[in-house]
Enzyme design. Structure first.
Site, mmCIF file in Angstrom:
data_model
loop_
_atom_site.group_PDB
_atom_site.id
_atom_site.type_symbol
_atom_site.label_atom_id
_atom_site.label_comp_id
_atom_site.label_asym_id
_atom_site.label_seq_id
_atom_site.Cartn_x
_atom_site.Cartn_y
_atom_site.Cartn_z
ATOM 1 N N ARG A 152 0.832 -1.198 0.000
ATOM 2 C CA ARG A 152 0.000 0.000 0.000
ATOM 3 C C ARG A 152 0.868 1.250 0.000
ATOM 4 N NH1 ARG A 152 -2.741 -0.552 5.997
ATOM 5 N NH2 ARG A 152 -2.584 -2.817 6.025
ATOM 6 N N ASP B 33 0.395 5.331 1.237
ATOM 7 C CA ASP B 33 -0.505 6.144 2.051
ATOM 8 C C ASP B 33 -1.166 7.267 1.251
ATOM 9 O OD1 ASP B 33 -0.281 4.908 4.588
ATOM 10 O OD2 ASP B 33 1.734 5.739 4.805
ATOM 11 N N TYR C 20 12.144 3.845 -3.610
ATOM 12 C CA TYR C 20 11.331 5.039 -3.385
ATOM 13 C C TYR C 20 12.176 6.276 -3.645
ATOM 14 C CZ TYR C 20 7.403 2.696 -1.009
ATOM 15 O OH TYR C 20 6.311 1.929 -0.713
ATOM 16 N N ARG D 193 9.528 7.865 4.959
ATOM 17 C CA ARG D 193 9.201 9.207 5.458
ATOM 18 C C ARG D 193 9.842 9.472 6.821
ATOM 19 N NH1 ARG D 193 2.899 9.074 4.917
ATOM 20 N NH2 ARG D 193 3.081 11.040 6.067
#
Lengths: 249, 249
Positions: free
Chosen positions: A54, A56, A114, A201
């Protein structure tokens, strides 16, 4: 004859409530929900789309991967065009291919990359406002690069995992971690065999504390050994994050 | 003591009805209207902001220039911060400086550069959907480059001017005209001493006809000598166009 179709997807996370379908809340707009609905319109039946993981709310993707099984005889090279005709402008299918029956977008994945975009300037950049984190204070890039290098390799990343995750094993291997500057945009790039909940993050939020001079580069090692989320810096905002690529064996 | 302040502005044209204030239609959202209102909030009186030229609805700017006169004693280096606090996220002031009283953003300009972004791919790019023109058919770049080179220099550009303009003199000098490819995006770059109404978009629309193989590169010269808008290709869409820079003597 059932086929297993693997899709590569690009989406602008701004107006999505994340990837994952929220069961019992059909009014919540999610990428999985929107793409499943488009597939179902084509095959005329119910379909379950499995994503590599997933993302966010607000997080973007340039190379999310997902798969689904279908009996529909539509040739695989028609899926891209057919789906893009039905999808809204903030999701695009960039590739579709047939894969072995046992391919699973999540369980078959062996790594992911990422990117996190930082706009480090006193003035905002209006074109990046939904696609980067705006940091006004001048960042010390060399300190951030040094700190990032300490995270490379295999570690217990519990300090960089937000609560709300059910995982038991916090050990992950970071294969590459780097900064690149492209047209004045600072791009943090990280590749690992897997990521914990909000791990990228939290790492970025911690690196920014170092970049702003609040802590020395070595602080990142202290955070790592604390094995507690409280030790790390704040979670950097979602809208700077892009799922860039998912790797398979 | 009146000062003349020159602003450099960046804006995302997507949600604007162009640059120019529409008198008698105060509900129409324009860049000039939004920025004037912010200046007026600071100075507490009426202000007229002069732009280097108008941009149409949907057109973006990375370096629009505008100026205004004020008696307000706020130091010039505070204008950037003060205005950005009041402006919506789709307009950013990137510079403010005091200029001689006779400086006029439009009449003092000696040239401008526009960029036009083309996403030439069978699939849409969701991140570029408001910031580039999506062309599916594979473009012949070398033919477009050759055609563009014929426009360089001083010509009567009447064929590349949309009606609705009141100008009498259609002669302009193109100082530089080129294509650059950056991260798979084709960027058309044009610098001239001035531009006619919708001139860049008409040139791009005409170059695209050549890129798609409908006409040979030399056709652009025929269009030029026709001195009629009907001779040229269609007007390329507004959302690919960026006012990049305005030059002063």
């Amino acid at each position: 004859m059932q086929t297993n179709i693997r899709l590569t997807l690009q989406y602008d996370g701004t107006d999505f409530n994340g990837w994952q379908l929220q069961l019992g809340r059909p009014e919540t707009r999610t990428v999985q929900g929107v793409v499943e609905k488009a597939i179902e319109e084509i095959v005329g039946g119910s379909v379950r789309l499995m994503g590599s993981g997933r993302t966010d709310a607000g997080v973007h993707a340039k190379g999310q991967v997902a798969n689904f099984h279908t009996n529909n005889p539509i040739p695989v090279d028609r899926w891209v065009f057919a789906l893009n005709c039905l999808l809204p402008p903030d999701v695009v299918v960039t590739n579709a291919e047939e894969v072995p029956t046992d391919f699973h977008a999540q369980y078959s994945a062996v790594g992911k990359t990422y990117y996190y975009y930082i706009w480090n300037n006193i003035c905002q950049n209006t074109f990046l406002r939904n696609y980067s984190h705006h940091v006004r204070r001048k960042l010390r890039l060399s300190a951030m690069e040094e700190a990032a290098s300490y995270l490379k390799g295999t570690h217990n990343f519990r300090s960089y995992c937000s609560s709300g995750s059910s995982v038991k094993n916090f050990v992950r291997t970071i294969k590459a971690i780097d900064f690149e500057t492209r047209e004045q945009i600072l791009i943090f790039q990280i590749t690992a065999d897997g990521f914990l909940y909000k791990m990228v993050r939290t790492i970025v939020g911690t690196l920014l504390e170092i970049g702003m001079g609040k802590y020395p580069p070595e602080w990142i090692k202290e955070v790592l050994s604390a094995r507690s989320r409280e030790a790390a810096g704040p979670t950097a905002p979602a809208h700077g994050l892009f799922l860039q690529e998912v790797f398979y064996g």
